[in-house]
Design a protein around this motif. Structure first.
Motif, PDB file in Angstrom:
ATOM      1  N   ILE A 199      -1.143   4.596   3.446  1.00  0.00           N
ATOM      2  CA  ILE A 199      -1.608   5.276   1.757  1.00  0.00           C
ATOM      3  C   ILE A 199      -1.464   6.727   2.240  1.00  0.00           C
ATOM      4  N   THR A 200      -2.520   6.722   3.523  1.00  0.00           N
ATOM      5  CA  THR A 200      -2.609   8.535   3.258  1.00  0.00           C
ATOM      6  C   THR A 200      -1.361   9.176   3.685  1.00  0.00           C
ATOM      7  N   ILE A 201      -0.615   8.361   5.012  1.00  0.00           N
ATOM      8  CA  ILE A 201       0.959   8.393   5.440  1.00  0.00           C
ATOM      9  C   ILE A 201       2.074   9.240   3.881  1.00  0.00           C
ATOM     10  N   VAL A 202       2.196   8.130   3.327  1.00  0.00           N
ATOM     11  CA  VAL A 202       2.806   8.042   2.505  1.00  0.00           C
ATOM     12  C   VAL A 202       2.343   9.299   1.184  1.00  0.00           C
ATOM     13  N   ILE A 252      -8.363   9.034  -0.741  1.00  0.00           N
ATOM     14  CA  ILE A 252      -9.287   8.292  -0.849  1.00  0.00           C
ATOM     15  C   ILE A 252      -9.407   7.799  -1.531  1.00  0.00           C
ATOM     16  N   SER A 253      -9.060   7.897  -3.034  1.00  0.00           N
ATOM     17  CA  SER A 253      -9.269   6.964  -4.151  1.00  0.00           C
ATOM     18  C   SER A 253      -8.481   5.852  -4.199  1.00  0.00           C
ATOM     19  N   LEU A 254      -7.557   6.780  -3.259  1.00  0.00           N
ATOM     20  CA  LEU A 254      -6.580   5.434  -3.249  1.00  0.00           C
ATOM     21  C   LEU A 254      -6.445   3.814  -1.963  1.00  0.00           C
ATOM     22  N   HIS A 255      -7.606   4.453  -1.334  1.00  0.00           N
ATOM     23  CA  HIS A 255      -7.770   3.483  -0.479  1.00  0.00           C
ATOM     24  C   HIS A 255      -8.691   2.782  -0.979  1.00  0.00           C
ATOM     25  N   TRP A 256      -9.661   3.188  -2.314  1.00  0.00           N
ATOM     26  CA  TRP A 256     -10.884   2.066  -2.585  1.00  0.00           C
ATOM     27  C   TRP A 256      -9.633   1.470  -4.254  1.00  0.00           C
ATOM     28  N   ILE A 257      -8.674   1.540  -4.515  1.00  0.00           N
ATOM     29  CA  ILE A 257      -7.740   0.714  -5.329  1.00  0.00           C
ATOM     30  C   ILE A 257      -7.189  -0.361  -4.566  1.00  0.00           C
ATOM     31  N   TYR A 258      -6.869   0.123  -3.137  1.00  0.00           N
ATOM     32  CA  TYR A 258      -6.748  -0.768  -2.234  1.00  0.00           C
ATOM     33  C   TYR A 258      -7.731  -1.225  -1.683  1.00  0.00           C
ATOM     34  N   ALA A 278      15.715   5.481  -1.739  1.00  0.00           N
ATOM     35  CA  ALA A 278      15.691   6.291  -1.197  1.00  0.00           C
ATOM     36  C   ALA A 278      14.602   6.572  -0.394  1.00  0.00           C
ATOM     37  N   VAL A 279      13.111   6.217  -0.358  1.00  0.00           N
ATOM     38  CA  VAL A 279      11.818   6.186   0.796  1.00  0.00           C
ATOM     39  C   VAL A 279      11.050   5.199   0.777  1.00  0.00           C
ATOM     40  N   LEU A 280      11.728   3.519   0.296  1.00  0.00           N
ATOM     41  CA  LEU A 280      11.636   2.443   0.639  1.00  0.00           C
ATOM     42  C   LEU A 280      12.149   1.999   1.852  1.00  0.00           C
ATOM     43  N   PRO A 281      13.360   2.650   2.584  1.00  0.00           N
ATOM     44  CA  PRO A 281      13.203   1.913   3.293  1.00  0.00           C
ATOM     45  C   PRO A 281      11.923   2.836   4.350  1.00  0.00           C
ATOM     46  N   PHE A 282      11.752   4.043   4.344  1.00  0.00           N
ATOM     47  CA  PHE A 282      10.917   4.768   5.442  1.00  0.00           C
ATOM     48  C   PHE A 282       9.826   4.087   5.275  1.00  0.00           C
ATOM     49  N   ILE A 283       9.513   3.992   4.090  1.00  0.00           N
ATOM     50  CA  ILE A 283       8.129   2.673   4.371  1.00  0.00           C
ATOM     51  C   ILE A 283       8.353   1.468   4.455  1.00  0.00           C
ATOM     52  N   ALA A 313       0.793  -1.386   0.255  1.00  0.00           N
ATOM     53  CA  ALA A 313       0.570  -0.077  -0.171  1.00  0.00           C
ATOM     54  C   ALA A 313       0.783   1.354  -0.419  1.00  0.00           C
ATOM     55  N   GLY A 314       2.137   1.481   0.779  1.00  0.00           N
ATOM     56  CA  GLY A 314       2.716   2.458   1.049  1.00  0.00           C
ATOM     57  C   GLY A 314       3.180   2.839  -0.227  1.00  0.00           C
ATOM     58  N   VAL A 315       4.004   1.569  -1.017  1.00  0.00           N
ATOM     59  CA  VAL A 315       4.450   1.842  -2.556  1.00  0.00           C
ATOM     60  C   VAL A 315       3.769   2.208  -3.736  1.00  0.00           C
ATOM     61  N   ILE A 316       2.756   1.499  -3.131  1.00  0.00           N
ATOM     62  CA  ILE A 316       2.034   2.171  -4.306  1.00  0.00           C
ATOM     63  C   ILE A 316       1.121   3.803  -4.089  1.00  0.00           C
ATOM     64  N   ALA A 317       0.966   3.852  -2.598  1.00  0.00           N
ATOM     65  CA  ALA A 317       0.837   5.603  -2.549  1.00  0.00           C
ATOM     66  C   ALA A 317       1.976   5.938  -2.807  1.00  0.00           C
ATOM     67  N   PHE A 318       3.283   5.959  -3.286  1.00  0.00           N
ATOM     68  CA  PHE A 318       4.394   6.761  -2.949  1.00  0.00           C
ATOM     69  C   PHE A 318       4.491   6.475  -4.413  1.00  0.00           C
ATOM     70  N   PHE A 319       4.083   5.760  -5.903  1.00  0.00           N
ATOM     71  CA  PHE A 319       4.231   6.042  -6.600  1.00  0.00           C
ATOM     72  C   PHE A 319       3.650   7.046  -7.001  1.00  0.00           C
ATOM     73  N   ALA A 320       2.360   6.934  -6.665  1.00  0.00           N
ATOM     74  CA  ALA A 320       0.780   7.273  -7.199  1.00  0.00           C
ATOM     75  C   ALA A 320       0.845   9.338  -6.928  1.00  0.00           C
ATOM     76  N   ALA A 321       1.098   9.444  -5.702  1.00  0.00           N
ATOM     77  CA  ALA A 321       1.623  11.375  -5.465  1.00  0.00           C
ATOM     78  C   ALA A 321       2.507  11.804  -5.921  1.00  0.00           C
ATOM     79  N   SER A 322       3.751  10.947  -6.296  1.00  0.00           N
ATOM     80  CA  SER A 322       4.874  11.171  -7.286  1.00  0.00           C
ATOM     81  C   SER A 322       4.790  11.798  -8.204  1.00  0.00           C
ATOM     82  N   ILE A 323       3.114  11.282  -9.468  1.00  0.00           N
ATOM     83  CA  ILE A 323       2.769  11.275 -10.697  1.00  0.00           C
ATOM     84  C   ILE A 323       1.843  12.569 -10.475  1.00  0.00           C
TER      85      ILE A 323
END
Length: 387
Positions: A282-285, A202-208, A305-310, A81-91
């Motif tokens: 998801i929200t935190i990331v 919230i959109s990512l919550h429902w995708i998850y 770089a962010v993977l260790p944080f997740i 969930a954290g990885v998906i959130a990072f890529f979505a938010a980064s885009i």
């Protein structure tokens, strides 16, 4: 829900004070913010130490395979969930915040506290995390009841501080942050990004949720639509309670309606209520990326770089306090120690997270039903379709 309304009122009040009141009045609010911030950051390592120690020590001792399977799936779910959130938010976020101005460099240039008090933490966050694992695993292995009682009592004291002092005063703390940003001229850019990132989360919550139940439905041979439909009462109950623990009775019934074995449901649902926080992750990331966009001094890191944080966030989420905002409070230390977040950036994170806390909690408990299904398929279970 009252806490969310107070938080929104704090944002509006802080913006008004920063834009329209004399500087001396704004300085009073900033003084409170600075003093409260010292208490908050002093408390975070203690929160991590006592909650994670108590959480590990309290894990069931005689359910090895079932416990390992449940925690393994919960942790993997949180990480994905954290990885998906990072890529979505980064885009998404950089495209929507091209006009973001530097906030960190402007803080304190117009509003300054009358009093500053330094309360250094007893130890840093990573020390607290290491101690928590050493003592938690040690207590579980040796059954050291006195140490377990000490960690439980420490957890209860910190939770009392959170519930009666820190959480109720958060709206005033957030008001101070927004007063600073309003005086510096960055508040409207921040609020614009706020709205976008909340919709994204919230959109990512429902995708998850849909993804989890598609996987669970494929393993169980049942329509994911039916599985999700049976979990909706738990989702909407969590929206109102903002608490995974308070929603356990409803989540249990919904999970059993999906024909999960009763013993499996009775074990996995209460355990996941405190160990599976994929929605919160998801929200935190997502919010982390948004705050980094708002702060030019915080460069958006690469995935590696962010993977260790997740990965560390997933561990911290396993024992986050079961109170509104407990997940983000547990994450605060990691944000500062691993990503370089300062006080203003962390305050923005808290405000963003608290504004959607009920949706993150609803995602958490709904995902618990999917985990119960996955555990059920790997353990003896009934084969009938859900009601």
């Amino acid at each position: 829900m009252g806490l969310i309304l107070k938080l929104l009122a704090g944002i509006l009040l802080g913006t008004f004070i920063g834009l329209y009141t004399p500087h001396w009045f704004g300085n009073l609010l900033i003084t409170f913010k600075v003093l409260f911030g010292q208490l908050l950051f002093f408390t975070i390592p203690l929160l991590i130490l006592f909650f994670i120690t108590s959480g590990i020590a309290a894990l069931p001792q005689n359910s090895g395979k079932l416990l390992g399977r449940t925690l393994g799936i919960a942790y993997l779910s949180t990480i994905i969930a954290g990885v998906i959130a990072f890529f979505a938010a980064s885009i998404v976020v950089p495209m929507l915040a091209t006009e973001a101005k530097e906030v960190a460099g402007l803080v304190g240039t117009t509003l300054t506290p009358y009093i500053e008090l330094n309360i250094p933490p007893l130890f840093n966050v990573m020390t607290a995390l290491a101690l928590a694992f050493i003592f938690g695993l040690g207590i579980a292995a040796t059954q050291a009841q006195q140490l377990k009682s000490l960690s439980d009592q420490g957890r209860d004291i910190i939770e009392l501080l959170l519930v009666n002092v820190i959480i109720p005063l958060l709206p005033f703390y957030i008001a101070g942050v927004f007063a600073e940003m309003a005086a510096a001229g960055t508040v409207f850019t921040t609020l614009k990004t706020f709205g976008i990132i909340l919709i994204l989360a919230i959109s990512l919550h429902w995708i998850y949720i849909v993804s989890m139940f598609v996987i669970a439905g494929m393993k169980a041979g049942v329509s994911p639509v039916r599985l999700i439909k049976n979990m909706l009462p738990a989702y909407f109950t969590a929206l109102g309670t903002m608490s995974s623990a308070a929603t356990i009775p409803v989540t249990l019934q919904c999970t059993k309606n999906n024909n999960v074995n009763e013993d499996v449901a009775n074990f996995t649902v209460p355990l996941c209520a405190t160990t599976h926080l994929a929605g919160s992750t998801i929200t935190i990331v997502s919010c982390t990326v948004a705050v980094m966009v708002l702060h030019n001094s915080l460069a958006i890191p690469s995935f590696m770089a962010v993977l260790p944080f997740i990965l560390m966030l997933g561990i911290v989420m396993l024992a986050a306090p079961g109170v509104p905002g407990g997940a983000v409070m547990s994450a605060v230390g990691l944000l500062g120690s691993m990503l370089g977040f300062g006080e203003t950036a962390i305050a923005l994170m808290i405000a963003l997270y608290m504004a959607q806390d009920s949706f993150g909690t609803a995602c958490n408990v709904t995902g618990d039903g999917a985990i119960a299904l996955l555990v059920n398929e790997a353990a003896p279970s009934t084969e009938h379709e859900p009601s």
